[in-house]
Design a protein around this motif. Structure first.
Motif, PDB file in Angstrom:
ATOM      1  N   PRO A  50       0.776  -1.244   0.000  1.00 24.31           N
ATOM      2  CA  PRO A  50       0.000   0.000   0.000  1.00 24.31           C
ATOM      3  C   PRO A  50       0.801   1.284   0.000  1.00 24.31           C
ATOM      4  N   GLY A  51       2.112   1.195   0.167  1.00 22.46           N
ATOM      5  CA  GLY A  51       2.905   2.417   0.150  1.00 22.46           C
ATOM      6  C   GLY A  51       2.805   3.182   1.456  1.00 22.46           C
ATOM      7  N   LEU A  52       3.330   4.395   1.465  1.00 20.54           N
ATOM      8  CA  LEU A  52       3.382   5.213   2.676  1.00 20.54           C
ATOM      9  C   LEU A  52       2.461   6.413   2.541  1.00 20.54           C
ATOM     10  N   TYR A  53       1.660   6.625   3.564  1.00 14.18           N
ATOM     11  CA  TYR A  53       0.743   7.761   3.610  1.00 14.18           C
ATOM     12  C   TYR A  53      -0.192   7.784   2.407  1.00 14.18           C
ATOM     13  N   LEU A  54      -0.718   6.615   2.055  1.00 19.76           N
ATOM     14  CA  LEU A  54      -1.728   6.538   1.016  1.00 19.76           C
ATOM     15  C   LEU A  54      -3.076   6.276   1.678  1.00 19.76           C
ATOM     16  N   GLY A  55      -4.110   6.930   1.204  1.00 24.12           N
ATOM     17  CA  GLY A  55      -5.429   6.732   1.790  1.00 24.12           C
ATOM     18  C   GLY A  55      -6.110   8.077   1.983  1.00 24.12           C
ATOM     19  N   PRO A  56      -7.408   8.040   2.301  1.00 24.68           N
ATOM     20  CA  PRO A  56      -8.170   9.286   2.469  1.00 24.68           C
ATOM     21  C   PRO A  56      -7.557  10.201   3.527  1.00 24.68           C
ATOM     22  N   GLY A  57      -7.344  11.455   3.137  1.00 27.27           N
ATOM     23  CA  GLY A  57      -6.851  12.441   4.074  1.00 27.27           C
ATOM     24  C   GLY A  57      -5.354  12.420   4.314  1.00 27.27           C
ATOM     25  N   MET A  58      -4.620  11.516   3.636  1.00 25.42           N
ATOM     26  CA  MET A  58      -3.192  11.356   3.920  1.00 25.42           C
ATOM     27  C   MET A  58      -2.311  12.091   2.916  1.00 25.42           C
ATOM     28  N   ASP A  59      -2.911  12.793   1.938  1.00 29.18           N
ATOM     29  CA  ASP A  59      -2.127  13.423   0.876  1.00 29.18           C
ATOM     30  C   ASP A  59      -1.090  14.391   1.432  1.00 29.18           C
ATOM     31  N   ARG A  60      -1.462  15.167   2.444  1.00 24.90           N
ATOM     32  CA  ARG A  60      -0.552  16.178   2.979  1.00 24.90           C
ATOM     33  C   ARG A  60       0.691  15.518   3.568  1.00 24.90           C
TER      34      ARG A  60
END
Length: 326
Positions: free
Chosen positions: A188-198
């Motif tokens: 899934p990678g790092l900081y992927l998911g809803p709200g994690m873009d920043r």
């Protein structure tokens, strides 16, 4: 005589990141003064390591920062990622983490002299502007293996995650020494998911600005200075270090001596070890499936469980597993 080096280590507040950083701190404390930046809850649960270091004459201490979790809807004392049981609070937890930049900078400025080096977790890019403002050298600690670090970086660099139609579309890791096929569900990678873009953007920008040559030339020529360490837990190779290793993290529900005695009764390389870490939580059908598979294997095993221990009972495997090494 030259002054003793002072290193400040800043782990990500998640068990899989705190523990190896503490192992690194224990190792470095034999050569320099080391301060590990934690919060009060994380410091308290690792106090046994600090006590062992003092007895061993190691220059290791903790600096405690107040964690602003309640301001983001987290319960008081929720200061480690594995304590976040509600998925909707994961983003607020990281938002609170990012706010540690100001108290970290205040702590560093309060020291008689600035540290010689700041060692920060690769998933804590908020430390980068702090180090830059203070003119302190910042090293990045990658707790992952070189294999996964390179794979994740190449997937990000080539935009593979963004091009995948869904979580189950397979893709090949580009510019990789081996043929590896994955999907977003399994990698899934790092900081992927809803709200994690920043958080994802901050991490990539911090790494690129602080270590651009490393990121761009990592595969081709490894031209940037790097140190390969690990597994760090293997450095606890003396009987006197056993207490230090056991003093890291949360207390186990089962007596360690009982587990070791049971392991000693089996030939080497014959016991299966199953552990999904401190964050992952299995669904009841997954618990039942894994329990059945372990029993069917006919092999002795140790299965580390968290809250799912009750699920094992409800799936009918309690009598065979019995809360003990099997």
């Amino acid at each position: 005589m030259a002054a003793q080096l002072h290193l400040v280590l800043v782990p990500l507040l998640a068990q899989g990141h705190v523990l190896p950083m503490l192992d690194l701190a224990h190792l470095l404390a034999g050569h320099a003064r080391v301060t590990v930046v934690l919060t009060s809850v994380n410091a308290a649960r690792n106090s046994a390591l600090l006590e062992h270091a003092a007895r061993a004459g190691l220059a290791l201490d903790f600096a405690e920062l107040a964690f602003p979790g309640p301001a983001h809807g987290l319960r008081e004392g929720t200061e480690n990622l594995h304590m976040v049981l509600d998925p909707s609070l994961i983003v607020p937890f990281y938002q609170a983490l990012w706010l540690l930049a100001e108290p970290l900078e205040a702590f560093l400025r309060s020291l008689p002299s600035l540290p010689d080096c700041l060692v920060a977790d690769s998933m804590s890019p908020w430390t980068s502007p702090v180090a830059r403002r203070l003119g302190v050298t910042r090293l990045v600690f990658h707790g992952f293996s070189a294999f996964s670090t390179l794979a994740l970086y190449n997937l990000e660099k080539h935009g593979v995650y963004d091009r995948a139609a869904d979580d189950y579309e397979t893709f090949e890791v580009p510019d990789f020494p081996a043929h590896v096929v994955a999907n977003r569900a399994t990698a899934p990678g790092l900081y992927l998911g809803p709200g994690m873009d920043r958080f994802r953007r901050d991490m990539l920008e911090a790494e690129a600005s602080a270590d651009g040559e490393f990121l761009e030339r990592y595969v081709a020529e490894r031209g940037h200075k790097m140190w390969a360490l690990g597994p760090l837990c293997a450095y606890y190779n003396k009987s006197s270090d056993a207490a230090a290793m056991a003093g890291r993290g949360s207390r186990a529900d089962m007596d360690a001596e009982r587990v070791v005695s049971w392991l000693d009764g089996h030939p080497p390389a014959t016991v299966l070890y199953v552990n999904f870490g401190s964050v992952a939580r299995l669904l009841p059908p997954q618990v039942a499936e894994l329990a059945a598979a372990l029993e069917a294997s006919g092999r002795p095993f140790i299965w580390v469980l968290k809250e799912t221990v009750g699920l094992v009972s409800r799936t009918g495997h309690c009598s065979s597993v019995g809360g003990r090494p099997r």
